[in-house]
Scaffold this motif. Structure first.
Motif, PDB file in Angstrom:
ATOM      1  N   HIS A  81       0.840  -1.209   0.000  1.00  0.00           N
ATOM      2  CA  HIS A  81       0.000   0.000   0.000  1.00  0.00           C
ATOM      3  C   HIS A  81       0.866   1.248   0.000  1.00  0.00           C
ATOM      4  O   HIS A  81       1.929   1.264   0.617  1.00  0.00           O
ATOM      5  CB  HIS A  81      -0.906   0.013   1.241  1.00  0.00           C
ATOM      6  CG  HIS A  81      -0.126   0.054   2.528  1.00  0.00           C
ATOM      7  ND1 HIS A  81       0.156   1.226   3.178  1.00  0.00           N
ATOM      8  CD2 HIS A  81       0.452  -0.919   3.267  1.00  0.00           C
ATOM      9  CE1 HIS A  81       0.872   0.965   4.266  1.00  0.00           C
ATOM     10  NE2 HIS A  81       1.080  -0.340   4.343  1.00  0.00           N
ATOM     11  N   ASP A  92       6.973   2.234   5.171  1.00  0.00           N
ATOM     12  CA  ASP A  92       5.824   1.365   5.472  1.00  0.00           C
ATOM     13  C   ASP A  92       4.874   1.355   4.278  1.00  0.00           C
ATOM     14  O   ASP A  92       4.278   2.379   3.952  1.00  0.00           O
ATOM     15  CB  ASP A  92       5.115   1.900   6.732  1.00  0.00           C
ATOM     16  CG  ASP A  92       3.923   1.039   7.149  1.00  0.00           C
ATOM     17  OD1 ASP A  92       3.413   0.256   6.327  1.00  0.00           O
ATOM     18  OD2 ASP A  92       3.512   1.170   8.313  1.00  0.00           O
ATOM     19  N   GLY A  93       4.743   0.203   3.645  1.00  0.00           N
ATOM     20  CA  GLY A  93       3.868   0.077   2.488  1.00  0.00           C
ATOM     21  C   GLY A  93       4.567   0.448   1.196  1.00  0.00           C
ATOM     22  O   GLY A  93       4.599  -0.320   0.245  1.00  0.00           O
ATOM     23  N   GLU A 126      -4.768   1.220   3.584  1.00  0.00           N
ATOM     24  CA  GLU A 126      -4.348   0.119   4.449  1.00  0.00           C
ATOM     25  C   GLU A 126      -4.224   0.570   5.893  1.00  0.00           C
ATOM     26  O   GLU A 126      -4.572  -0.139   6.824  1.00  0.00           O
ATOM     27  CB  GLU A 126      -3.010  -0.457   3.973  1.00  0.00           C
ATOM     28  CG  GLU A 126      -2.644  -1.785   4.627  1.00  0.00           C
ATOM     29  CD  GLU A 126      -1.920  -1.674   5.968  1.00  0.00           C
ATOM     30  OE1 GLU A 126      -1.849  -2.685   6.670  1.00  0.00           O
ATOM     31  OE2 GLU A 126      -1.438  -0.572   6.324  1.00  0.00           O
ATOM     32  N   GLU A 127      -3.678   1.758   6.090  1.00  0.00           N
ATOM     33  CA  GLU A 127      -3.477   2.247   7.455  1.00  0.00           C
ATOM     34  C   GLU A 127      -4.836   2.539   8.100  1.00  0.00           C
ATOM     35  O   GLU A 127      -5.791   2.878   7.421  1.00  0.00           O
ATOM     36  CB  GLU A 127      -2.611   3.517   7.446  1.00  0.00           C
ATOM     37  CG  GLU A 127      -1.215   3.320   6.858  1.00  0.00           C
ATOM     38  CD  GLU A 127      -0.318   2.423   7.714  1.00  0.00           C
ATOM     39  OE1 GLU A 127      -0.759   1.932   8.760  1.00  0.00           O
ATOM     40  OE2 GLU A 127       0.843   2.220   7.300  1.00  0.00           O
ATOM     41  N   HIS A 191       7.176  -6.168   3.235  1.00  0.00           N
ATOM     42  CA  HIS A 191       6.898  -5.052   4.140  1.00  0.00           C
ATOM     43  C   HIS A 191       8.098  -4.864   5.055  1.00  0.00           C
ATOM     44  O   HIS A 191       8.877  -5.790   5.252  1.00  0.00           O
ATOM     45  CB  HIS A 191       5.649  -5.370   4.978  1.00  0.00           C
ATOM     46  CG  HIS A 191       4.934  -4.161   5.489  1.00  0.00           C
ATOM     47  ND1 HIS A 191       5.294  -3.528   6.650  1.00  0.00           N
ATOM     48  CD2 HIS A 191       3.883  -3.480   4.986  1.00  0.00           C
ATOM     49  CE1 HIS A 191       4.477  -2.492   6.834  1.00  0.00           C
ATOM     50  NE2 HIS A 191       3.615  -2.425   5.840  1.00  0.00           N
ATOM     51  N   HIS A 351      -2.095  -7.034   7.982  1.00  0.00           N
ATOM     52  CA  HIS A 351      -1.646  -6.535   6.681  1.00  0.00           C
ATOM     53  C   HIS A 351      -2.663  -6.974   5.640  1.00  0.00           C
ATOM     54  O   HIS A 351      -3.462  -7.878   5.881  1.00  0.00           O
ATOM     55  CB  HIS A 351      -0.272  -7.105   6.323  1.00  0.00           C
ATOM     56  CG  HIS A 351       0.852  -6.541   7.125  1.00  0.00           C
ATOM     57  ND1 HIS A 351       1.325  -5.266   6.940  1.00  0.00           N
ATOM     58  CD2 HIS A 351       1.584  -7.076   8.126  1.00  0.00           C
ATOM     59  CE1 HIS A 351       2.320  -5.047   7.795  1.00  0.00           C
ATOM     60  NE2 HIS A 351       2.482  -6.123   8.528  1.00  0.00           N
TER      61      HIS A 351
END
Ligand code: ZN
Length: 408
Positions: A81, A92-93, A126-127, A191, A351
């Protein structure tokens, strides 16, 4: 020999970082459905169009690019993501999304194809900024709860408004749903680790064996409010005193059982310095990969609560999800080929790959996070580790393609 184009990989990564960047070396503020998020997605999609690939996006805002295979098979999905938490980091992502781009570039530039097509996936939201997390993969796998649309997003505005602002029709987001079987041959996600186990072990790659189950319990202790100055100690019913042993109990139990346990939500009523607490409410959360151990922990926490007169109610029970062996074995073979030593660990966070388990075999691997930091501007993974990630992804899809073809 198909190889990651290193220079291009790092250039793409730097380019993506610019979307939402708060000044040089600052946080990356690329919250789902914001202009920065939508522009970043568009920029990524344009990289595939440049290569002449088909791209599309669905009703919830997931975006895809399709690289044909030799055969008409379901694709192997790769991706992650590109949205961030508010004022988050660059890795992150984003790393998984750019690595997957680099993998498809590598095939494209070499003029090579696998038997399976490759599908790049950039999941939407996603977050946990939209009332909850993994919105895009929940919509794809049919588990999105439409009531979430009316929940408050991170900034207090309803989720629905954010989606409309991004040009989406919230009432149509379930159009993103894929068939139960038949959408993907497999799904693979890279990730950052978001913890420091790899760094402590000085190893480059962690193979995820599963996603921990999450259980949350509402635990409540009742006492009697009274004057804190005039009520003798012997005649008090102090709810906080009854609740206090639970805090240490959960910690010790988690250590003993090899799980994690947290009390992160704890309220004392009425919450005045001169009143004896009449009620304490807390949420006890435990996470682990083994459902039987979580069952034991649950019984013990209930027993502990009840022995001090507390009430105990389960509020969230999310079962653990195992990573598929075919994906795990492929990652492992890829790392052996690249001479990268691995460790195996569960993912303590949710995830998108975890939701993908509902529709296809899935797996994940991690690269180190410096000091275990994530969701922060200080998130960092060394260039060497980032490149290892892209290379492992490339070799893993080659292995997966072989294994899946042999199986069918
Ligand atoms: Zn992430």
């Amino acid at each position: 020999m198909i190889k990651i184009n290193e220079k291009q990989f790092f250039a793409d990564f730097e380019n993506l970082r610019q979307f939402g960047l708060q000044g040089e070396g600052g946080a990356v503020h690329r919250v789902a459905y914001s202009p920065a998020d939508m522009e970043a997605r568009e920029w990524l999609i344009a990289r595939f169009r440049e290569m002449g690939l088909d791209t599309y996006s669905d009703g919830v805002g997931n975006s895809f690019a399709f690289y044909r295979g030799h055969e008409r098979l379901n694709p192997i999905g790769i991706g992650s993501h590109s949205d961030t938490v508010p004022y988050g980091g660059a890795y992150d992502g984003a790393l998984g999304v750019v690595a997957a781009l680099a993998v498809i570039r590598a095939f494209h530039d070499a003029g090579e194809r696998l038997a399976h097509p490759l599908q790049w996936v950039n999941f939407a939201a996603e977050e946990a900024t939209m009332g909850g997390g993994t919105t895009g993969s929940q919509a794809m796998t049919g588990i999105f709860n439409m009531q979430m649309l009316n929940k408050a997003a991170w900034d207090g505005r309803p989720v629905r408004e954010h989606m409309i602002g991004a040009g989406l029709d919230p009432d149509k987001i379930l159009d993103a749903r894929l068939p139960k079987r038949g959408g993907y041959a497999a799904f693979l996600e890279l990730h950052i680790e978001q913890s420091d186990r790899l760094e402590k072990a000085n190893l480059p790659i962690a193979i995820v064996d599963g996603f921990v189950g999450i259980r949350r319990y509402a635990v409540r202790f009742d006492g009697m409010a009274n004057h804190a100055g005039t009520t003798p100690m012997a005649s008090r019913e102090d709810a906080l005193v009854a609740a206090a042993p639970m805090i240490q109990f959960v910690r010790d139990l988690a250590v003993e059982l090899g799980i994690v346990g947290t009390i992160g939500d704890f309220k004392v009523y009425p919450g005045a310095p001169n009143v004896i607490p009449e009620r304490v409410e807390m949420i006890v959360e435990i996470r682990g990969l083994d459902a039987a151990i979580l069952d034991d922990a649950q019984d013990l926490i209930r027993g502990e609560a009840q022995s001090f007169g507390g009430e105990f109610d389960p509020v969230v029970i999310k079962p653990p999800v195992e990573a598929d062996m075919i994906v795990r074995d492929s990652i492992s073979a890829a790392c052996a080929k690249l001479n990268l030593e691995t460790l195996t660990m569960p993912s303590g966070a949710g995830h998108d790959a975890m939701n993908m388990a509902l529709i296809c075999p899935q797996g994940m691997f991690f690269v180190p996070s410096k000091d275990g930091i994530s969701h922060s501007k200080d998130e960092y993974t060394s260039p060497e580790d980032c490149l290892n990630g892209a290379q492992v992804m490339l070799e893993t899809v080659i292995e997966l393609d072989k294994k899946l073809s042999a199986k069918s």
